[in-house]
Design a protein around this motif. Structure first.
Motif, PDB file in Angstrom:
ATOM      1  N   MET A   1      46.582  46.456  71.928  1.00  0.00           N
ATOM      2  CA  MET A   1      46.716  47.764  72.578  1.00  0.00           C
ATOM      3  C   MET A   1      47.197  47.601  74.021  1.00  0.00           C
ATOM      4  O   MET A   1      46.754  46.698  74.716  1.00  0.00           O
ATOM      5  CB  MET A   1      45.345  48.427  72.575  1.00  0.00           C
ATOM      6  N   ASN A   2      48.061  48.433  74.434  1.00  0.00           N
ATOM      7  CA  ASN A   2      48.635  48.295  75.762  1.00  0.00           C
ATOM      8  C   ASN A   2      47.762  48.998  76.798  1.00  0.00           C
ATOM      9  O   ASN A   2      47.487  50.182  76.711  1.00  0.00           O
ATOM     10  CB  ASN A   2      50.032  48.914  75.759  1.00  0.00           C
ATOM     11  N   ARG A   3      47.357  48.228  77.812  1.00  0.00           N
ATOM     12  CA  ARG A   3      46.492  48.817  78.837  1.00  0.00           C
ATOM     13  C   ARG A   3      47.268  49.654  79.842  1.00  0.00           C
ATOM     14  O   ARG A   3      46.695  50.363  80.653  1.00  0.00           O
ATOM     15  CB  ARG A   3      45.733  47.703  79.568  1.00  0.00           C
ATOM     16  N   THR A   5      48.969  52.135  79.239  1.00  0.00           N
ATOM     17  CA  THR A   5      49.365  53.334  78.511  1.00  0.00           C
ATOM     18  C   THR A   5      49.811  54.429  79.472  1.00  0.00           C
ATOM     19  O   THR A   5      49.102  54.779  80.409  1.00  0.00           O
ATOM     20  CB  THR A   5      48.168  53.821  77.677  1.00  0.00           C
ATOM     21  N   LEU A   7      49.996  57.541  80.678  1.00  0.00           N
ATOM     22  CA  LEU A   7      49.565  58.929  80.673  1.00  0.00           C
ATOM     23  C   LEU A   7      49.515  59.509  82.079  1.00  0.00           C
ATOM     24  O   LEU A   7      49.120  60.630  82.264  1.00  0.00           O
ATOM     25  CB  LEU A   7      48.173  59.042  80.038  1.00  0.00           C
ATOM     26  N   ASN A   8      49.909  58.733  83.057  1.00  0.00           N
ATOM     27  CA  ASN A   8      49.828  59.277  84.406  1.00  0.00           C
ATOM     28  C   ASN A   8      51.198  59.387  85.051  1.00  0.00           C
ATOM     29  O   ASN A   8      52.214  59.060  84.451  1.00  0.00           O
ATOM     30  CB  ASN A   8      48.863  58.440  85.270  1.00  0.00           C
ATOM     31  N   VAL A  86      58.466  61.003  78.608  1.00  0.00           N
ATOM     32  CA  VAL A  86      57.496  61.900  77.956  1.00  0.00           C
ATOM     33  C   VAL A  86      57.348  61.540  76.473  1.00  0.00           C
ATOM     34  O   VAL A  86      56.241  61.432  75.951  1.00  0.00           O
ATOM     35  CB  VAL A  86      57.934  63.381  78.093  1.00  0.00           C
ATOM     36  N   ARG A 152      55.553  53.783  70.546  1.00  0.00           N
ATOM     37  CA  ARG A 152      55.403  54.135  69.139  1.00  0.00           C
ATOM     38  C   ARG A 152      56.745  54.644  68.631  1.00  0.00           C
ATOM     39  O   ARG A 152      57.653  54.899  69.426  1.00  0.00           O
ATOM     40  CB  ARG A 152      54.341  55.218  68.937  1.00  0.00           C
ATOM     41  N   GLN A 216      60.547  68.134  69.529  1.00  0.00           N
ATOM     42  CA  GLN A 216      59.393  68.137  70.426  1.00  0.00           C
ATOM     43  C   GLN A 216      59.252  69.465  71.161  1.00  0.00           C
ATOM     44  O   GLN A 216      58.167  70.016  71.248  1.00  0.00           O
ATOM     45  CB  GLN A 216      59.554  67.032  71.493  1.00  0.00           C
ATOM     46  N   MET A 220      56.504  72.900  71.204  1.00  0.00           N
ATOM     47  CA  MET A 220      55.721  72.796  72.432  1.00  0.00           C
ATOM     48  C   MET A 220      55.891  74.016  73.346  1.00  0.00           C
ATOM     49  O   MET A 220      54.914  74.596  73.808  1.00  0.00           O
ATOM     50  CB  MET A 220      56.163  71.531  73.167  1.00  0.00           C
ATOM     51  N   SER A 226      55.246  73.096  63.620  1.00  0.00           N
ATOM     52  CA  SER A 226      56.073  71.897  63.823  1.00  0.00           C
ATOM     53  C   SER A 226      57.163  71.841  62.759  1.00  0.00           C
ATOM     54  O   SER A 226      57.022  72.430  61.682  1.00  0.00           O
ATOM     55  CB  SER A 226      55.218  70.650  63.700  1.00  0.00           C
ATOM     56  N   PHE A 352      59.104  73.305  84.576  1.00  0.00           N
ATOM     57  CA  PHE A 352      58.147  72.298  84.090  1.00  0.00           C
ATOM     58  C   PHE A 352      58.124  71.095  85.030  1.00  0.00           C
ATOM     59  O   PHE A 352      57.076  70.665  85.497  1.00  0.00           O
ATOM     60  CB  PHE A 352      58.563  71.871  82.677  1.00  0.00           C
ATOM     61  N   TYR A 355      56.864  71.975  88.654  1.00  0.00           N
ATOM     62  CA  TYR A 355      55.416  72.182  88.698  1.00  0.00           C
ATOM     63  C   TYR A 355      54.676  70.846  88.583  1.00  0.00           C
ATOM     64  O   TYR A 355      53.722  70.569  89.303  1.00  0.00           O
ATOM     65  CB  TYR A 355      54.996  73.134  87.567  1.00  0.00           C
ATOM     66  N   LEU A 356      55.171  70.005  87.691  1.00  0.00           N
ATOM     67  CA  LEU A 356      54.572  68.670  87.471  1.00  0.00           C
ATOM     68  C   LEU A 356      54.561  67.869  88.779  1.00  0.00           C
ATOM     69  O   LEU A 356      53.544  67.294  89.162  1.00  0.00           O
ATOM     70  CB  LEU A 356      55.426  67.948  86.426  1.00  0.00           C
ATOM     71  N   GLN A 359      52.351  69.390  91.601  1.00  0.00           N
ATOM     72  CA  GLN A 359      50.940  69.053  91.352  1.00  0.00           C
ATOM     73  C   GLN A 359      50.651  67.641  91.838  1.00  0.00           C
ATOM     74  O   GLN A 359      49.615  67.365  92.407  1.00  0.00           O
ATOM     75  CB  GLN A 359      50.680  69.090  89.857  1.00  0.00           C
TER      76      GLN A 359
END
Lengths: 446, 145
Positions: A1-3, A5, A7-8, A86, A152, A216, A220, A226, A352, A355-356, A359
């Motif tokens: 598993m990749n540490r 990852t 998501l940030n 993304v 993936r 996607q 979304m 879907s 999008f 705003y991203l 933030q």
């Protein structure tokens, strides 16, 4: 598993990377609009200009490429830098150098291409070919590397991979075509390569990328069901294989029944995809007014119109076999289908992204986040509505212009208005993000 | 049997549907109905967040030893969304259509981006690391309740 990852925010490209492409894209369409206005003015008030007689005329090749490279490819490249992070959790390699190089090559390449086309300067065709091929080659290779490193697999990534392979084919042939324009006596000129280039550019690079990204973004952004998983898995692959077959058969046996059947199959792939998108949009849960949905529906209606005309042309029904019908279909495909979809996607991607990033500048401070402008203040709904109306007007006038060349001036002005507005909308948001970043730097300085 | 990923993704879609109904009511100026649907949405999504924060994420952190990994980022985003829920509730209370719809759109974008990260990265990791039968049972229990 990749540490690591992703998501940030560390895995999101710096905001100016996609924005520079989105800001430049409307400017090239604006130049195309100005070119049309000048041509239309010349037709109405003076010279014996004959417009829209053949796909091989300079004005067609020039305006088409200002829009397809300067606007369409520019938006798609900007989106690609964002989407790989993304969807695949992977940034394109090369840090800030790769986007800067791709941007520089594309911008300068389109400008040189336009000047070469207007003045028939052979060495400028070669210079434009080198820059465009280099810029898009860097993009395709880095894109393929990023997709191969994705955390993936997914149908979207597969469609992106096939689209980038198509881009490689398209630019190889496109570069060759530019050399053919510049040095026909040395390289020779074989018009069959033009259709080959068109097929790989429009159906492969543009069509497959839109298809993959839509898997996607439609569920979304619009809260639709879907896409069926098997549909997602197989449509890009079948479309790509059909594209290979159609382009090769058309190259060697142009005009034959087998060539028409192969191109018909390719059209059918996009037809089925279009129907599926329409069906899903009709099932969307969010029923509030949405300009992006209207632009998707405009695109699908244009696609259906394109298909009908294409079938009529291929079958030679009603005796309609002429250059005008071909040009009309070109407007429907490029402006009606592709520019509509990209215009719609920008209405979502721009707020999008801004705003991203705004933030991010708040650094987790909830009070600061609360004070951020909301989505409808970032991209105002009234501006989006005006953009949609202007887009419809440009589409109608561009189609009419092919049949009645005297309308060219009006079509050009409509295009100028539409893309001036899009530039203003994008620039306004870019200034907003820039100010938010500057304020955050002031606040966060110890 | 459905996977962890499928069950959690389905729950995202369920939340989206309630959200869409609330948004539609607000757009039509039906603020009482909109507020009621909005509160339904908040309750439903709170149930989803609680399941993740109290059952799934701790189990994942225990198995992988990743305390400061993706689950930390997701917890941070949950906090941020909870703040956004409060702002939207105030805007609906104040019957301010533009403000409420604008805030809703911001939340929608933020939430979809969050869901995408979970569905594409985190949930497949949960599928790979957590005991399927036991976890699926826990999810079904928590989401039905």
């Amino acid at each position: 598993m990749n540490r690591d990852t992703p998501l940030n925010f560390d895995f999101v490209p710096y905001w100016t990377i996609p924005f520079r492409f989105f800001l430049t894209a409307p400017l090239f369409a604006l130049i195309a609009g100005m070119a049309l206005s000048v041509l239309g003015g010349m037709l109405l008030f003076g010279s014996d200009t004959a417009l829209w007689q053949s796909r091989w005329f300079k004005e067609v090749i020039l305006t088409l490429h200002l829009v397809t490279i300067g606007t369409v490819t520019m938006v798609m490249v900007g989106a690609l830098f964002q989407v790989t992070s993304v969807v695949g959790g992977c940034l394109l390699p090369g840090g800030k150098v790769v986007p800067a190089s791709v941007y520089g090559c594309l911008t300068l390449g389109v400008m040189l291409f336009s000047i070469a086309m207007l003045n028939d300067i052979a060495w400028l065709f070669a210079a434009a070919a080198c820059l465009l091929v280099l810029g898009l080659m860097i993009l395709a290779v880095c894109g393929l590397l990023a997709v191969s490193r994705a955390h993936r697999s997914s149908p979207t990534l597969m469609a992106m991979r096939l689209s980038l392979i198509s881009l490689l084919v398209m630019i190889a042939v496109g570069g060759g075509l530019l050399l053919m324009h510049g040095y026909p006596e040395i390289v020779g000129f074989d018009r069959r390569w033009t259709d080959f280039h068109l097929l790989w550019g429009l159906a492969g690079w543009v069509g497959l990328l839109i298809m993959g990204v839509s898997f996607q973004v439609i569920p979304m952004f619009h809260v639709t069901p879907s896409f069926n998983l098997n549909f997602q898995r197989w449509t890009p692959v079948v479309t790509f294989l059909t594209l290979v077959a159609a382009s090769v058969i058309d190259f060697f046996y142009a005009g034959g029944a087998v060539s028409s059947a192969a191109k018909g199959l390719l059209l059918a792939c996009f037809g089925v995809y279009g129907i599926q998108v329409w069906r899903l949009l009709n099932k969307r849960k969010r029923k509030i007014e949405d300009v992006t949905v209207m632009l998707w529906k405009t695109a699908i209606s244009s696609l259906m119109g394109f298909m009908v005309i294409q079938v009529v042309l291929e079958c030679g029904w009603f005796g309609i076999v002429n250059e005008k019908a071909w040009l009309l279909n070109g407007v429907l495909l490029v402006f009606g289908v592709i520019v509509s979809v990209l215009g719609g996607m920008l209405q979502k991607i721009i707020p999008f992204l801004s705003y991203l990033h705004m933030q991010r500048f708040c650094a987790g401070n909830f009070e600061a986040i609360k004070s951020l402008p909301h989505m409808r203040a970032i991209l105002q709904i009234k501006h989006s509505r005006y953009f949609y109306r202007l887009h419809l007007s440009s589409l109608l006038f561009l189609m009419l212009m092919i049949l009645v060349p005297e309308v060219t001036l009006v079509a050009g002005l409509s295009l100028c208005l539409e893309f001036s507005l899009l530039f203003y909308m994008t620039a306004r948001v870019a200034v907003m993000v820039w100010k938010a970043e500057r304020n955050s730097l002031v606040v966060n300085v110890p | 049997m459905s996977s962890i990923s499928e069950l959690m993704t389905d729950d995202h879609r369920g939340c989206d549907e309630i959200y869409a109904s609330a948004e539609e009511a607000i757009a039509e100026g039906k603020f009482d109905e909109g507020l009621s649907l909005w509160m339904n949405f908040c309750a439903r999504i709170e149930q989803h967040f609680t399941l993740e924060e109290q059952a799934l994420f701790p189990a994942f952190e225990e198995v992988t030893g990743m305390q400061a990994g993706p689950t930390l980022v997701m917890r941070g985003e949950h906090l941020q969304m909870r703040e956004m829920f409060k702002s939207i509730t105030s805007a609906i209370d104040a019957k301010d259509t533009d403000e409420a719809l604008g805030q809703c759109e911001s939340l929608m974008i933020f939430m979809q981006q969050h869901n995408m990260k979970e569905e594409q990265v985190l949930y497949p990791m949960l599928n790979d690391t957590l005991p399927k039968e036991d976890t699926v049972y826990k999810i079904s229990e928590a989401l039905v309740a």
